[in-house]
Design an enzyme around this catalytic site. Structure first.
Site, PDB file in Angstrom:
ATOM      1  CB  SER A 145      48.921  35.832  40.691  1.00 47.78           C
ATOM      2  OG  SER A 145      48.638  35.510  42.037  1.00 47.78           O
ATOM      3  CB  THR A 159      49.628  39.478  46.133  1.00 45.26           C
ATOM      4  OG1 THR A 159      48.475  38.808  46.661  1.00 45.26           O
ATOM      5  CG2 THR A 159      49.303  40.952  45.915  1.00 45.26           C
ATOM      6  CB  THR A 197      43.669  40.739  44.485  1.00 45.45           C
ATOM      7  OG1 THR A 197      43.778  39.348  44.791  1.00 45.45           O
ATOM      8  CG2 THR A 197      42.753  41.398  45.495  1.00 45.45           C
TER       9      THR A 197
END
Length: 325
Positions: free
Chosen positions: A93, A127, A46
């Protein structure tokens, strides 16, 4: 004294410098203190994302910006560190793999082994799996210099994006002498957490990374990086794990326990060739009869006196642990 004597004395004084007052030489400015060198390894996420508009906080493309662009977007970084940026991946991720882990760990170990000027390393990361990558690196980085993972909860294109300040604070932490020996760190929202303890607790909030049981390690404030505690558990240089010679890791799957779970997945995973199965059991690692590698018929399950795994045709072992182990 005769006038000629005065004239002769004045001439001699002028030639010899006697009686002359010289203003003190201007002080030379001190040479600027060299800035610490910090490597930034960019993996996407992000923090490198862009949405269709400034209010697109949940719909965006990860990896729209490269690491060089992220760093260039925070000119204040030049005031605190010299930075070398490397693009080691560029994915969400959710797409991070064990191969990425090995690449990142080996690269960090190489940087610290080959560049004595490197003060620390920052890894930019999405994250969703940041805590998993951080924990892996906490066990496989073989040096005590700081490694800091950083991400953001809002894409770079968002109003009040949190990525720029998070990145600046992560670099400041990696450059801090006080961060040495603390293990791999997670820095977001002005807070420093240990990779061992940190977990993502909320899908959207910027204060998402928490250490629910033990609390954070410190803060990154405007004037300093402050630590208030440190983990006493083994990590980095004291860890027994070394991945230098590994090209891959054994396949291990995770099964969760719940009310009357099916055991159908166990033989499926075994047949698929997995090398291990982790049962995330209830309580202190308890397993229901349904998960003891057989259907829900407890009378057919036999346990040894030392509470090892139930007797089965396949080789298996049971271990119980908690995060504090």
């Amino acid at each position: 004294m005769k006038p000629v004597c005065f004239a002769l004395a004045a001439a001699i004084a002028a030639l010899s410098g006697i009686g002359r007052f010289d203003a003190p030489a201007a002080a030379q400015p001190a040479a600027p203190k060299p800035l610490p060198l910090v490597y930034v390894l960019s993996t996407g996420g992000t923090i490198s994302g862009r949405g269709a508009s400034s209010t697109s906080l949940a719909e965006y493309k990860s990896g729209a910006l490269l690491g060089e662009e992220i760093v260039a977007g925070v000119p204040e970084i030049k005031q605190v560190a010299d930075v070398k940026v490397e693009q080691v991946a560029n994915v969400s991720s959710t797409e991070i793999t064990v191969a990425h882990w090995l690449t990142i760990a080996k690269r960090i170990n190489t940087i610290f082994s080959s560049d004595p000027k490197a003060a620390g390393v920052v890894v930019t990361h999405g994250t969703s799996t940041l805590e998993e990558t951080a924990y892996f690196l906490n066990l496989t980085v073989r040096h005590d210099r700081p490694v800091v993972l950083v991400g953001s909860m809002r894409p770079a294109s968002a109003i009040s994006a949190d990525g720029p300040l998070n990145l600046l604070n992560a670099i400041r932490t990696a450059a801090s002498a006080d961060a040495r020996g603390k293990g791999v760190l997670v820095v977001l929202n002005d807070e420093i957490n240990s990779a061992r303890d940190a977990t993502k607790t909320n899908t959207y909030r910027v204060e998402t990374f928490r250490a629910p049981e033990l609390g954070l390690l410190g803060y990154v404030d405007a004037d300093r990086v402050s630590f208030y505690r440190a983990s006493t558990k083994r990590h980095t240089v004291r860890s027994e794990f070394d991945v230098a010679a590994l090209a891959n890791l054994p396949q291990v799957e995770i099964l969760y326990s719940y009310v009357q779970p099916s055991a159908a997945l166990v033989p499926t995973l075994v047949a698929a060739g997995v090398k291990g199965i982790v049962f995330a059991g209830t309580g202190a690692g308890g397993l229901s009869g349904c998960r003891r590698l057989r259907p829900c018929r407890p009378r057919r399950v036999r346990f040894s006196s030392d509470r090892a795994a139930p007797a089965t045709d396949a080789s298996s072992r049971r271990a119980s642990t908690t995060r504090s182990a």
